[in-house]
Design a protein around this motif. Structure first.
Motif, PDB file in Angstrom:
ATOM      1  N   LYS A 154       1.696  67.584  -3.002  1.00 26.92           N
ATOM      2  CA  LYS A 154       0.363  69.046  -3.788  1.00 26.92           C
ATOM      3  C   LYS A 154       1.375  69.688  -4.568  1.00 26.92           C
ATOM      4  O   LYS A 154       1.759  70.340  -3.222  1.00 26.92           O
ATOM      5  N   LYS A 155       1.059  70.821  -4.946  1.00 31.72           N
ATOM      6  CA  LYS A 155       0.743  72.028  -5.497  1.00 31.72           C
ATOM      7  C   LYS A 155       0.232  72.496  -4.612  1.00 31.72           C
ATOM      8  O   LYS A 155      -0.865  72.100  -4.095  1.00 31.72           O
ATOM      9  N   LEU A 156       0.750  73.448  -3.497  1.00 33.51           N
ATOM     10  CA  LEU A 156       0.142  74.460  -2.868  1.00 33.51           C
ATOM     11  C   LEU A 156       0.400  76.322  -2.998  1.00 33.51           C
ATOM     12  O   LEU A 156       1.771  76.300  -2.683  1.00 33.51           O
ATOM     13  N   SER A 157      -0.582  77.011  -3.004  1.00 33.87           N
ATOM     14  CA  SER A 157      -0.477  78.474  -3.304  1.00 33.87           C
ATOM     15  C   SER A 157      -0.156  79.049  -2.294  1.00 33.87           C
ATOM     16  O   SER A 157       0.540  79.898  -2.237  1.00 33.87           O
ATOM     17  N   LEU A 158      -0.670  79.147  -0.773  1.00 40.04           N
ATOM     18  CA  LEU A 158      -0.303  79.352   0.077  1.00 40.04           C
ATOM     19  C   LEU A 158      -0.662  78.780   1.194  1.00 40.04           C
ATOM     20  O   LEU A 158      -1.428  77.984   1.623  1.00 40.04           O
ATOM     21  N   LEU A 159       0.565  78.886   2.365  1.00 41.13           N
ATOM     22  CA  LEU A 159       0.600  78.181   3.526  1.00 41.13           C
ATOM     23  C   LEU A 159       0.604  79.065   4.622  1.00 41.13           C
ATOM     24  O   LEU A 159       1.192  79.712   5.068  1.00 41.13           O
ATOM     25  N   ASN A 160       0.492  78.638   5.598  1.00 43.65           N
ATOM     26  CA  ASN A 160       0.168  79.564   7.332  1.00 43.65           C
ATOM     27  C   ASN A 160       0.728  79.089   7.649  1.00 43.65           C
ATOM     28  O   ASN A 160       0.837  77.968   8.554  1.00 43.65           O
ATOM     29  N   THR A 161       2.651  78.766   7.117  1.00 42.18           N
ATOM     30  CA  THR A 161       3.790  78.541   7.715  1.00 42.18           C
ATOM     31  C   THR A 161       4.618  79.547   8.334  1.00 42.18           C
ATOM     32  O   THR A 161       4.985  80.842   7.324  1.00 42.18           O
TER      33      THR A 161
END
Length: 165
Positions: A154-161
């Motif tokens: 999946k294309k993710l724009s922002l992660l809390n990583t």
């Protein structure tokens, strides 16, 4: 076409991989594809390491894919995460394999008929066995569709990583 997937670990194996890159991908070759860099990144680095798989036909490399393991936070949890990459496939070998698959009426799904799909499927199995919390990649335009359409990334724009390597 009778080919196999192998995990490589020795410097000599990485030297062979560098030859494959230089021969098949002259225009794309750079220092991050050298055997010295990849061997350091995946086997000798003290902060993170990883796995390199190669597809071979008659002892000749026809494809590669790596999984670089790292520790990081997913939200508030300390997890093992991994970057998938270094995906290169000899397109002539892939064309031959696809032709043979059609001739013999083999299963036609992406993972079965694709060198990249087979390599990715093997790495995803390894990742699952190692309880990796997140696998991410930064694919180029040629491999993006393989990841998103055929492997359900999946294309993710922002992660809390947050990485702590």
């Amino acid at each position: 076409m009778n080919w196999k997937i192998e995990k490589i670990n020795d410097k000599e194996d990485f030297d062979e991989l560098e030859k494959f890159y230089k021969e098949k991908f002259k225009n794309l070759f750079h220092y991050r594809l050298t055997s010295n860099y990849l061997f350091w990144k995946l086997k000798k680095n003290t902060q993170f390491n990883g796995i390199m798989l190669v597809a071979k036909n008659k002892d000749q490399i026809i494809g590669s894919l790596s999984l670089t393991l790292k520790k990081g936070f997913l939200g508030n949890e300390n997890k093992l995460i991994a970057e998938i990459g270094d995906s290169y496939v000899d397109f002539n070998a892939q064309k031959k394999m696809s032709f043979i698959s059609k001739e013999k009426n083999f299963k036609k799904d992406f993972v079965t008929r694709s060198i990249f799909g087979n390599l990715a499927n093997h790495l995803l199995d390894i990742a699952e066995k190692n309880s990796i919390g997140l696998i991410y990649g930064v694919p180029n335009n040629k491999s993006y569709q393989g990841y998103t359409k055929n492997l359900n990334f999946k294309k993710l724009s922002l992660l809390n990583t947050y990485s702590f390597t």
